[in-house]
Design an enzyme around this catalytic site. Structure first.
Site, mmCIF file in Angstrom:
data_model
loop_
_atom_site.group_PDB
_atom_site.id
_atom_site.type_symbol
_atom_site.label_atom_id
_atom_site.label_comp_id
_atom_site.label_asym_id
_atom_site.label_seq_id
_atom_site.Cartn_x
_atom_site.Cartn_y
_atom_site.Cartn_z
ATOM 1 C CB CYS A 25 -0.900 -0.018 1.234
ATOM 2 S SG CYS A 25 -1.792 -1.580 1.463
ATOM 3 N NE ARG A 36 4.501 1.711 -1.937
ATOM 4 C CZ ARG A 36 5.686 1.130 -1.780
ATOM 5 N NH1 ARG A 36 6.645 1.360 -2.654
ATOM 6 N NH2 ARG A 36 5.907 0.329 -0.770
ATOM 7 C CD1 TRP A 94 -2.863 -4.793 -4.461
ATOM 8 C CD2 TRP A 94 -2.226 -6.001 -2.704
ATOM 9 N NE1 TRP A 94 -2.733 -6.107 -4.877
ATOM 10 C CE2 TRP A 94 -2.342 -6.874 -3.817
ATOM 11 C CE3 TRP A 94 -1.831 -6.547 -1.472
ATOM 12 C CZ2 TRP A 94 -2.079 -8.230 -3.741
ATOM 13 C CZ3 TRP A 94 -1.578 -7.899 -1.390
ATOM 14 C CH2 TRP A 94 -1.699 -8.739 -2.526
ATOM 15 C CG ASN A 134 1.848 0.757 3.589
ATOM 16 O OD1 ASN A 134 0.654 1.027 3.474
ATOM 17 N ND2 ASN A 134 2.804 1.460 3.000
ATOM 18 N N GLY A 135 1.507 -3.385 5.462
ATOM 19 C CA GLY A 135 2.042 -4.601 6.072
ATOM 20 C C GLY A 135 0.941 -5.500 6.569
ATOM 21 C CD GLU A 189 9.648 -10.170 -17.690
ATOM 22 O OE1 GLU A 189 9.271 -9.000 -17.537
ATOM 23 O OE2 GLU A 189 9.607 -11.022 -16.776
ATOM 24 C CE LYS A 222 6.158 -7.460 -17.251
ATOM 25 N NZ LYS A 222 7.117 -8.266 -16.641
ATOM 26 C CD GLU A 247 3.432 -8.846 -14.467
ATOM 27 O OE1 GLU A 247 3.929 -8.856 -13.328
ATOM 28 O OE2 GLU A 247 3.993 -8.277 -15.434
ATOM 29 C CG HIS A 252 8.978 -33.678 -23.226
ATOM 30 N ND1 HIS A 252 9.242 -35.023 -23.369
ATOM 31 C CD2 HIS A 252 10.032 -33.027 -23.792
ATOM 32 C CE1 HIS A 252 10.408 -35.186 -23.978
ATOM 33 N NE2 HIS A 252 10.904 -33.996 -24.241
ATOM 34 C CE LYS A 256 7.272 -1.316 -10.406
ATOM 35 N NZ LYS A 256 7.406 -1.962 -11.705
#
Length: 637
Positions: free
Chosen positions: A2, A27, A75, A101-102, A510, A514, A517, A533, A632
């Site tokens: 957050c 954030r 968040w 935050n946390g 990657e 992307k 996301e 496979h 983020k």
């Protein structure tokens, strides 16, 4: 994950808090709120949703006057996104407001005790429990008659702030007492109606900084929130508690006055502006030629065909003695670490392993005395990576950090490290940090190779190729419009495969990350030969495959893997080198990029995959910079 912003000074706090929250919204963007002190009362405004659609209209309709306040953008961890769960939260008396935050891990036990004592809760959050706990301790402090004392005048030139003699501030005492009962991680901002002009901050495991202004001070979880107001900041350490007024601040750690170091923010406010770009992510993709230049600047020794670093804090003898490297990271940084594995093994012949930090922190892997651990992180605050660093150092091993944020916790706690100098990355989906990380890893692998067996001429080839990258990437960026047309063709797909071999396998991972996301399309990255496979069972005419296939030593092998997909009528988008335009006859679509050394090709190949993901997400109407469920900086486990 957050965002926190606090202000105390002579200006109206509301607009400053709102501006700071906008800069912190990357954030967390489930909800936002502010608490402003005015005339001995708290004015609370909070609303679920994005700031400009939620909180901002509320504040405009009901302005919150006052020159002291705290704000928060959330968040969600405990409790769904809703107005009731939005921060700030109040204590039982309604006179204390807390933003946090946390995670408070023992909040359920604390809540049961408080409910038994008559407390009533309005939310499902762990933060409201903390607010009530602070209020309970404050009531005890008041009953004991503890006097308030002023905080020390901040002196940036002396680089320290020492509290004056006398008892600590009553609100700081209450926060300290409450936190003594808490298990977990936190960055806190606390205000009380009894103390206009005072903010208390506390930090353990979640970043928090003080911004130093003229007759004003700031509290924030990220320097981007204060960069428009000040260049001077103090990065708080774990267990610090700070008392802030307009003209003073004092920091204590377990009740003892702490020395503090005032640092300069290395970027200005314009670096966090969106500018002419439609999204921050697009801006940051286009910044990569410059950020790679920044990562290389001052670190190349052409005479010796090697790289040089100022902050490793290891002698050449110590570096030469390294016989194993373990890389620990999360998400995109983990993918950069995978490219690093190929670089270290290929250029320096050092056995290298890449570990998910979230797993590494709980494992007990054997690390011999000559093992070097590299912690890779954009933010420098990633909880799992930080825990891995601390556990490794506890066992007596050297840890070097590759980090983008100056003054971050991981940067401060590592034995040495390398800054990326990529500038602030606002887009939640990381782009320029990845290429900067791989660039720095290539430089470090070059240096480690040159103190072993890597030849002078090979070292010079690598340097030449690295220095050519910015212009080569500019040529890829020039294809953005063509890639946008390609994206519209495939925007309706619901599944994608990304394929590559050797050092291009991490690029496939990657690229898939992307896409998922920011567009919410299911995507998987695989080594190209692994398709047969199992995953090939998913191939059909509706499932595109993006194949990274440079014209290199593995070309024929990768082409064979591509044919297996083609035989099942799977659409194929190939990313290949400019000398291989004929491949267009064998695939549905092709993106041609400049040729470079095989070990550095990931730095070029990833850029069209970033653009493809971006343009597909835009075509699907997704919020590119603020994708659902993501934030983020992951500062909780």
């Amino acid at each position: 994950m957050c965002g926190i912003i606090g202000y105390v000074g002579k200006k109206s706090a509301g607009p400053i808090l709102l501006e700071g929250l906008r800069r912190l919204e990357y954030r967390g963007y489930d909800s936002a709120g502010v608490a402003v002190l005015e005339g001995g009362r708290l004015e609370i405004r909070k609303k679920t949703g994005r700031i400009d659609q939620g909180l901002a209209p509320v504040v405009k309709a009901r302005p919150a006057p006052g020159t002291t306040g705290i704000g928060h953008t959330r968040w969600a961890t405990h409790g769904a996104p809703c107005d009731e769960n939005s921060h700030p939260h109040l204590d039982a008396s309604g006179s204390i407001a807390v933003v946090h935050n946390g995670v408070i891990e023992n909040y359920e036990r604390l809540k049961k005790r408080l409910v038994a004592a008559g407390h009533k809760f309005q939310s499902d959050t762990d933060t409201e429990v903390l607010a009530h706990l602070v209020g309970e301790h404050y009531a005890r402090v008041k009953s004991d008659g503890a006097p308030a004392s002023s905080t020390a005048r901040s002196d940036p030139t002396a680089q320290r702030a020492v509290p004056e003699a006398g008892a600590p501030h009553p609100l700081a005492q209450a926060v300290s007492g409450a936190l003594a009962e808490v298990t977990g991680a936190y960055g806190l901002g606390v205000v009380c109606a009894d103390f206009p002009g005072v903010i208390i901050g506390a930090r353990r495991g979640s970043p928090l900084i003080i911004g130093i202004g003229d007759d004003e001070h700031f509290l924030a979880s990220d320097v981007t929130a204060v960069a428009a107001h000040t260049r001077q900041v103090v990065y708080l350490e774990d267990n610090d508690i700070v008392t802030i007024t307009a003209d003073a601040f004092g920091v204590t750690n377990f009740g003892t006055a702490s020395e503090v170091k005032v640092s300069e923010i290395e970027f200005d406010a314009t670096a966090v502006e969106q500018g002419e770009f439609a999204h921050y992510m697009l801006k940051e993709i286009f910044e990569q030629p410059r950020t790679i230049e920044n990562a290389l600047r001052g670190r190349i020794d052409r005479d010796a065909s090697t790289a040089k670093f100022g902050g490793l804090n290891m002698s050449l003898a110590e570096l030469r003695a390294v016989n194993r490297i373990v890389i620990t990271a999360c998400g995109t940084s983990w993918h950069a670490g995978l490219v690093g594995e190929y670089l270290f093994e290929g250029l320096a012949h050092i056995p290298t392993e890449v570990e998910y930090a979230s797993e590494f922190r709980y494992r007990n892997p054997p690390l011999n005395s000559n093992t070097l651990v590299l912690a890779i992180t954009q933010s420098g605050e990633t909880a799992d990576t930080l825990a891995s660093l601390r556990e490794t150092r506890r066992r007596g091993h050297k840890v070097l950090a590759l980090c983008n944020v100056v003054g971050s916790t991981i940067a401060r706690e590592a034995d040495g490290g390398i800054y990326l100098h990529a500038g602030p990355e606002i887009g939640v989906a990381s782009t320029k940090a990845f290429t900067s990380q791989v660039t720095v890893l290539a430089l470090l692998a070059l240096m480690m190779g040159r103190i072993r067996q890597l030849s002078l001429n090979h070292g010079r080839e690598i340097i030449d190729a690295l220095e050519a990258l910015p212009k080569q990437i500019e040529s890829v960026l020039a294809q953005s419009a063509a890639i946008q047309k390609l994206a519209k063709k495939y925007a309706g797909a619901e599944d994608f495969f990304f394929l590559g071999r050797l050092c291009n396998f991490p690029v496939a991972l990657e690229g898939a990350l992307k896409l998922k996301e920011i567009s919410y399309i299911h995507a998987e990255g695989y080594p190209a030969a692994e398709m047969k496979h199992g995953p090939i069972a998913m191939i059909d005419e509706r499932t595109p495959s993006v194949v990274v296939i440079p014209h290199d030593a593995m070309y024929e092998k990768t082409l064979s893997n591509l044919e297996v997909v083609r035989a099942r009528k799977g659409p194929i988008i190939a990313v290949t080198t400019e000398d291989n335009a004929a491949l267009a006859q064998q695939v549905d679509d092709v993106i041609l990029v400049p040729k470079t050394l095989e070990c550095l090709f990931p730095l070029i190949a990833v850029v069209p995959l970033q653009l493809l993901a971006y343009h597909i997400a835009v075509a699907r109407g997704c919020d590119v910079d603020k994708p659902r469920n993501l934030a983020k900086s992951v500062t909780v486990e």
